[in-house]
Design an enzyme around this catalytic site. Sequence first.
Site, PDB file in Angstrom:
ATOM      1  N   LYS A   1      -5.766 -12.904  32.836  1.00  0.00           N
ATOM      2  CA  LYS A   1      -6.307 -13.724  31.745  1.00  0.00           C
ATOM      3  C   LYS A   1      -5.288 -14.718  31.214  1.00  0.00           C
ATOM      4  O   LYS A   1      -4.080 -14.564  31.406  1.00  0.00           O
ATOM      5  CB  LYS A   1      -6.842 -12.824  30.618  1.00  0.00           C
ATOM      6  CG  LYS A   1      -8.180 -12.185  30.991  1.00  0.00           C
ATOM      7  CD  LYS A   1      -8.839 -11.464  29.852  1.00  0.00           C
ATOM      8  CE  LYS A   1     -10.175 -10.879  30.324  1.00  0.00           C
ATOM      9  NZ  LYS A   1     -10.781  -9.987  29.335  1.00  0.00           N
TER      10      LYS A   1
ATOM     11  N   ARG B   1      -9.504  -2.436  33.481  1.00  0.00           N
ATOM     12  CA  ARG B   1     -10.387  -3.267  34.326  1.00  0.00           C
ATOM     13  C   ARG B   1      -9.550  -4.379  34.974  1.00  0.00           C
ATOM     14  O   ARG B   1      -8.965  -5.197  34.252  1.00  0.00           O
ATOM     15  CB  ARG B   1     -11.491  -3.855  33.440  1.00  0.00           C
ATOM     16  CG  ARG B   1     -12.533  -4.662  34.165  1.00  0.00           C
ATOM     17  CD  ARG B   1     -13.566  -5.179  33.166  1.00  0.00           C
ATOM     18  NE  ARG B   1     -14.604  -5.961  33.842  1.00  0.00           N
ATOM     19  CZ  ARG B   1     -14.499  -7.240  34.093  1.00  0.00           C
ATOM     20  NH1 ARG B   1     -13.437  -7.923  33.719  1.00  0.00           N
ATOM     21  NH2 ARG B   1     -15.484  -7.885  34.724  1.00  0.00           N
TER      22      ARG B   1
HETATM   23  C1  9MG Z   1     -16.874  -8.650  31.832  1.00  0.00           C
HETATM   24  N1  9MG Z   1     -15.543  -8.646  31.244  1.00  0.00           N
HETATM   25  C2  9MG Z   1     -14.618  -9.642  31.330  1.00  0.00           C
HETATM   26  N2  9MG Z   1     -13.518  -9.294  30.642  1.00  0.00           N
HETATM   27  C3  9MG Z   1     -13.759  -8.069  30.130  1.00  0.00           C
HETATM   28  C4  9MG Z   1     -13.017  -7.182  29.324  1.00  0.00           C
HETATM   29  O1  9MG Z   1     -11.813  -7.495  28.863  1.00  0.00           O
HETATM   30  N3  9MG Z   1     -13.566  -6.007  28.984  1.00  0.00           N
HETATM   31  C5  9MG Z   1     -14.820  -5.677  29.410  1.00  0.00           C
HETATM   32  N4  9MG Z   1     -15.312  -4.480  29.041  1.00  0.00           N
HETATM   33  N5  9MG Z   1     -15.569  -6.477  30.184  1.00  0.00           N
HETATM   34  C6  9MG Z   1     -15.036  -7.642  30.521  1.00  0.00           C
END
Ligand code: 9MG
Length: 272
Positions: free
Chosen positions: A215, A249
């Site tokens: 990010k 994630r």
């Molecule tokens: C779909 N998505 C994109 N970034 C995310 C994040 O930081 N957390 C979650 N739960 N979904 C995300």
Amino acid sequence: MNDSRANIEVMGIINTTPDSFSDGGRFNQLDAALRQAEQMVNDGVHWLDVGGESTRPGSSGVSAQEEIDRVIPLVEQLQSRFNVPISVDTCKTVVMAEALKHNVQMINDINALRDEGAEALLAQADGVKVCLMHMQGEPRTMQHEPRYDDVVVEVKQFLTSRVRACEAAGIQKTNIYLDPGFGFGKSVRHNYQLLKRLQAFHELQLPLLVGMSRKSMLGQVTDRPVDERLAASIAAATIAAMKGAQIIRVHDVKETVDAMKIVAATLAGEFA
Ligand code: 9MG
């Protein structure tokens, strides 16, 4: 958290949004996503997160039907090939309903089940996990001057009220994960306040899912383009896990799985 039982899971991000450089159509997209998933499974992923709508800052939405057409055939193929739980990333109740008909194990909602009917739907979905994420605004406009007096306090308040609403609708608390929503209506400073003070969310007594992989909060500090943010992504994942996040994630599963093994051994103070 009991450090000796740290159980950190890695969630791999499966890309289903069309590649603007490819004119190969749906079959090629599906095929590419399956190859990506296979690699992640071989690399030790614990969850596969499948979404049909981009949530990047500035992105506009797609129709529910388009999302279903992108997500459901992939879910079916993933289930027939791999034995890994599947999460569907969507804000739309109708897409959630299709995903639940296909027995997915988690709904990952960046809008925290605020779409009409979403809470009631999940209340009927026995044992299905739900991730409630905080977002200020909506993806198209969320990075236009996000404001908070205290980002940690306000994100906590929001998540607390969403947990209460979900419980009141009949969702079991044991099925809920919380996510502070890195990059969703937050400045770089807001993001690092959240990361620095991530332990504050343990007061809500629910497991945390976090996503910082590649990010811009990482790009802004390192001055690296998106394809050169692996080291920063691993650093952020490691910090979050050391502060008690339970699901991370990510795009880069292999490297994150290794890093999480080091975190788990460190939190346990041993390797068993
Ligand atoms: C779909 N998505 C994109 N970034 C995310 C994040 O930081 N957390 C979650 N739960 N979904 C995300």
